[in-house]
Design a protein around this motif. Structure first.
Motif, PDB file in Angstrom:
ATOM      1  N   THR A 236      -3.363  -6.417 135.673  1.00 25.04           N
ATOM      2  CA  THR A 236      -4.615  -7.126 135.963  1.00 25.04           C
ATOM      3  C   THR A 236      -5.841  -6.402 135.431  1.00 25.04           C
ATOM      4  N   ARG A 237      -5.654  -5.260 134.796  1.00 28.49           N
ATOM      5  CA  ARG A 237      -6.802  -4.503 134.293  1.00 28.49           C
ATOM      6  C   ARG A 237      -7.570  -5.322 133.258  1.00 28.49           C
ATOM      7  N   PRO A 238      -8.881  -5.532 133.457  1.00 33.79           N
ATOM      8  CA  PRO A 238      -9.664  -6.305 132.480  1.00 33.79           C
ATOM      9  C   PRO A 238      -9.614  -5.657 131.093  1.00 33.79           C
ATOM     10  N   GLY A 239      -9.345  -6.463 130.089  1.00 35.83           N
ATOM     11  CA  GLY A 239      -9.311  -5.956 128.722  1.00 35.83           C
ATOM     12  C   GLY A 239      -8.074  -5.157 128.377  1.00 35.83           C
ATOM     13  N   ALA A 240      -7.030  -5.238 129.206  1.00 34.60           N
ATOM     14  CA  ALA A 240      -5.797  -4.502 128.906  1.00 34.60           C
ATOM     15  C   ALA A 240      -5.197  -5.029 127.614  1.00 34.60           C
ATOM     16  N   PRO A 241      -4.953  -4.168 126.626  1.00 35.61           N
ATOM     17  CA  PRO A 241      -4.434  -4.649 125.333  1.00 35.61           C
ATOM     18  C   PRO A 241      -2.994  -5.132 125.445  1.00 35.61           C
ATOM     19  N   LEU A 242      -2.672  -6.177 124.717  1.00 31.53           N
ATOM     20  CA  LEU A 242      -1.300  -6.672 124.699  1.00 31.53           C
ATOM     21  C   LEU A 242      -0.372  -5.656 124.055  1.00 31.53           C
ATOM     22  N   PHE A 243      -0.847  -5.006 122.996  1.00 29.35           N
ATOM     23  CA  PHE A 243      -0.048  -3.989 122.316  1.00 29.35           C
ATOM     24  C   PHE A 243      -0.761  -2.641 122.444  1.00 29.35           C
ATOM     25  N   PRO A 244      -0.422  -1.872 123.492  1.00 30.65           N
ATOM     26  CA  PRO A 244      -1.161  -0.641 123.774  1.00 30.65           C
ATOM     27  C   PRO A 244      -0.685   0.532 122.922  1.00 30.65           C
ATOM     28  N   SER A 245      -1.562   1.510 122.838  1.00 33.85           N
ATOM     29  CA  SER A 245      -1.226   2.804 122.249  1.00 33.85           C
ATOM     30  C   SER A 245      -0.707   3.708 123.361  1.00 33.85           C
ATOM     31  N   GLU A 246      -0.093   4.824 122.962  1.00 31.01           N
ATOM     32  CA  GLU A 246       0.317   5.803 123.975  1.00 31.01           C
ATOM     33  C   GLU A 246      -0.874   6.577 124.514  1.00 31.01           C
ATOM     34  N   ARG A 247      -1.992   6.543 123.824  1.00 34.98           N
ATOM     35  CA  ARG A 247      -3.179   7.272 124.269  1.00 34.98           C
ATOM     36  C   ARG A 247      -3.853   6.552 125.421  1.00 34.98           C
ATOM     37  N   LYS A 248      -4.532   7.319 126.263  1.00 39.93           N
ATOM     38  CA  LYS A 248      -5.236   6.777 127.412  1.00 39.93           C
ATOM     39  C   LYS A 248      -6.743   6.772 127.164  1.00 39.93           C
ATOM     40  N   THR A 249      -7.413   5.822 127.798  1.00 47.93           N
ATOM     41  CA  THR A 249      -8.864   5.759 127.724  1.00 47.93           C
ATOM     42  C   THR A 249      -9.467   6.514 128.906  1.00 47.93           C
ATOM     43  N   ALA A 250     -10.793   6.594 128.938  1.00 50.53           N
ATOM     44  CA  ALA A 250     -11.466   7.360 129.990  1.00 50.53           C
ATOM     45  C   ALA A 250     -11.214   6.786 131.379  1.00 50.53           C
ATOM     46  N   ASP A 251     -11.001   5.469 131.478  1.00 52.02           N
ATOM     47  CA  ASP A 251     -10.779   4.870 132.799  1.00 52.02           C
ATOM     48  C   ASP A 251      -9.316   4.868 133.213  1.00 52.02           C
ATOM     49  N   GLY A 252      -8.470   5.528 132.450  1.00 54.39           N
ATOM     50  CA  GLY A 252      -7.054   5.639 132.796  1.00 54.39           C
ATOM     51  C   GLY A 252      -6.174   4.562 132.203  1.00 54.39           C
ATOM     52  N   GLY A 253      -6.758   3.585 131.526  1.00 57.17           N
ATOM     53  CA  GLY A 253      -5.961   2.553 130.885  1.00 57.17           C
ATOM     54  C   GLY A 253      -5.466   2.998 129.519  1.00 57.17           C
TER      55      GLY A 253
END
Length: 345
Positions: A236-253
């Motif tokens: 449910t995270r807003p803006g969660a990418p369909l194809f994510p990277s293994e790297r994390k963003t500042a907000d933990g996503g």
């Protein structure tokens, strides 16, 4: 009869016409950068010519492109000629009568078939692999999932490449999809909301809805249900990418996958499973493959154009490659259908 306009009146008209040109191009959806580029080209020609551009004639364009701009870069010459052609089209559509009344001059574009700068090369010929080769590629890639060192990234790359081959998405359209852009409830198969579709001729992003046809729904459902959770647990995270990277963003996503990683993964898989293919397999070649297979499967050109997000159907036609026997096969099929209709009468 109206008296000839004075210098101040003509200068005011020239300013108003250019302002109207900018507004018209903005209303057509062109980006600020594209409009500024066109205006810059026009200002360069105006500075050389020294008079309002509507006074230019073919001989003036001959002198400009044949002398002043002869040593300029090919792209500069082509861009400047195109800007002039569009500007004169605007003059003819919006101000032809007004200019004639004020100056007695009939507006006519100075760029014609004789002096139009040449040099634009056609797009590189991209011959897609055959259906058998693509089946072999993805069968081998799927088998890799059982033995690969990092399951989630390999499965992600596989699913993204399958999506490009099944519904013809561009690589940057794929990587910019959000999880929320998958609309399972729409249509018979579900649809993808492509929010960052490529615009044509400098226009902004063009959104479209792409049906998950051609098996894309099965691939995407498998990825979302069985693979996506290896990257992130918050659907449910807003803006969660369909194809994510293994790297994390500042907000933990998860960060968004880069197009370079997708291109590299496809090239590596092709090297393993299609070693006899001499040309590099790229995402854009998969887009050509998709268009060709949809056409051979019976989808009409307009539907393919809508799926791929082309502004012009002529562009779609360049994406379709058929086997050399396609014409003969189509003729035989037509004859068989005609015979069947006659038999039924």
């Amino acid at each position: 009869m109206r008296a000839a306009a004075g210098p101040e009146e003509l200068a005011a008209l020239e300013t108003d016409v250019l302002a109207g040109f900018v507004l018209a191009r903005a209303s057509a959806g062109l980006t600020d950068g594209t409009i500024q580029s066109d205006v810059g080209h026009l200002e360069q020609v105006r500075a050389w010519f020294g008079r309002p551009l509507w006074e230019m004639e073919p001989a003036d364009a001959d002198a400009y492109f044949g002398t002043a701009l002869r040593e300029a870069a090919k792209g500069t010459r082509l861009g400047r000629a195109q800007a002039l052609k569009v500007y004169f089209l605007f003059l003819e559509l919006r101000h032809k009568v007004e200019i004639h009344q004020m100056t007695g001059r009939v507006v006519q574009c100075p760029i014609d078939e004789m002096n139009r700068p040449r040099g634009r090369t056609g797009a590189a010929l991209r011959i897609p692999p055959s259906a058998g080769q693509v089946d072999r590629l993805f069968a081998g890639w799927r088998a890799d999932l059982a033995v690969c060192r990092k399951f989630a990234p390999t499965a992600r790359n596989y699913a993204a490449a399958r999506l490009m081959a099944d519904v013809g998405l561009r690589v940057n359209e794929v990587r910019r999809l959000d999880l929320a852009d998958v609309k399972w409830e729409l249509g018979r198969f579900g649809k993808l909301h492509v929010r960052h579709g490529k615009g044509s001729r400098g226009s902004g992003p063009r959104e479209r809805m792409v049906p998950l046809i051609n098996g894309a729904d099965r691939t995407l459902r498998w990825f979302v249900e069985q693979v996506w959770g290896h990257f992130d647990t918050d659907h449910t995270r807003p803006g969660a990418p369909l194809f994510p990277s293994e790297r994390k963003t500042a907000d933990g996503g998860c960060a968004r996958l880069g197009d370079d990683r997708l291109r590299a993964a496809l090239a590596e898989a092709a090297a393993r499973h299609l070693p006899d293919r001499p040309d590099r397999l790229t995402p854009h070649v998969l887009r050509h493959f998709c268009a060709s297979q949809l056409y051979l499967g019976g989808m009409d050109l307009v539907a393919i154009q809508e799926t791929l997000g082309h502004a012009w159907i002529a562009t779609t036609m360049h994406y379709i490659h058929v086997h050399r026997t396609h014409v003969e096969d189509a003729w035989i099929t037509g004859q068989q259908r005609a015979a069947a209709r006659l038999k039924g009468l």
